[in-house]
Design an enzyme around this catalytic site. Sequence first.
Site, mmCIF file in Angstrom:
data_model
loop_
_atom_site.group_PDB
_atom_site.id
_atom_site.type_symbol
_atom_site.label_atom_id
_atom_site.label_comp_id
_atom_site.label_asym_id
_atom_site.label_seq_id
_atom_site.Cartn_x
_atom_site.Cartn_y
_atom_site.Cartn_z
ATOM 1 C CB VAL A 62 11.397 -17.095 25.078
ATOM 2 C CG1 VAL A 62 11.882 -18.395 25.698
ATOM 3 C CG2 VAL A 62 10.619 -17.352 23.791
ATOM 4 C CG ASN A 88 14.738 -25.627 20.489
ATOM 5 O OD1 ASN A 88 15.029 -25.831 19.304
ATOM 6 N ND2 ASN A 88 13.728 -26.243 21.082
ATOM 7 C CE1 TYR A 153 9.403 -21.343 12.787
ATOM 8 C CE2 TYR A 153 10.082 -21.893 10.546
ATOM 9 C CZ TYR A 153 10.156 -22.111 11.913
ATOM 10 O OH TYR A 153 10.993 -23.092 12.404
ATOM 11 C CE LYS A 157 12.754 -20.425 13.947
ATOM 12 N NZ LYS A 157 13.332 -20.632 15.292
#
Length: 253
Positions: A62, A88, A153, A157
């Site tokens: 992706v 996802n 991370y 997010k």
Amino acid sequence: MSGRLQDRVAIVTGAAHGIGAAAARRFVAEGARVVLADISERGLAETAGELGDAVRAIRCDVADPQDLPATVDHAVTAFGGLDILFNNAATGAGGGLTEMDPADWDRVFAVNVGGVLHGIRAAVPAMRERGGGAILSTSSVAGRCASPGIAAYAASKAAVESLTRSAALELRENRIRVNAIAPGLVRTRAAEASARFLLDALGSDPDGYVAARQGRWGEPDEIAAVAAHLVSDEASFTTGQCYVLDNGATLRA
């Protein structure tokens, strides 16, 4: 199952394992045909073999701006269109801000944020052809709560949530809904490995940590059930939202 996704065509990224594989199973059980996308060809083959003719599998990174348009083309060719995109796929990188390799930071953002952007951009033209659609992305409670050692991370997010809100407003006139989910600690191989890596350094037990933080591990099927609701017509008046799925962990200061 209710058949609430009957005759819908979906793409699920990160579909080889964990939440993605659980979502693919749930979508198929609800009547959808699904393109499974992941960089793990072995995992894709296992999930596709389980689900049979209702799915197709394609290797997809992706972070590569070309791979998601190719995945959308695959869905249109195989199943005639695209109604649902579940962004996802994700990756992480450990290490403190002053020690981590900048290349690790860039890779996390390329996958976790760039992948969502590339997915949205690729999916919109095909969804417009169908008169609308639903896009769902996986964020994390890590984007809302600080934890040492996972800044890349967590920041990525948080960016997914912000991107979700912007996309929801931009795409509303196209009848394309855009939402996100923010799971807590879910019992997947990746999450268990990450928890063990982080907590070994602290001298803590992962299961004990999870029990203290959120009562128990979440299960991929529990997340998949909410995902199926959000991409179905049951959530037709819901867009720009991020559903937190953490057994109440973030309710405490």
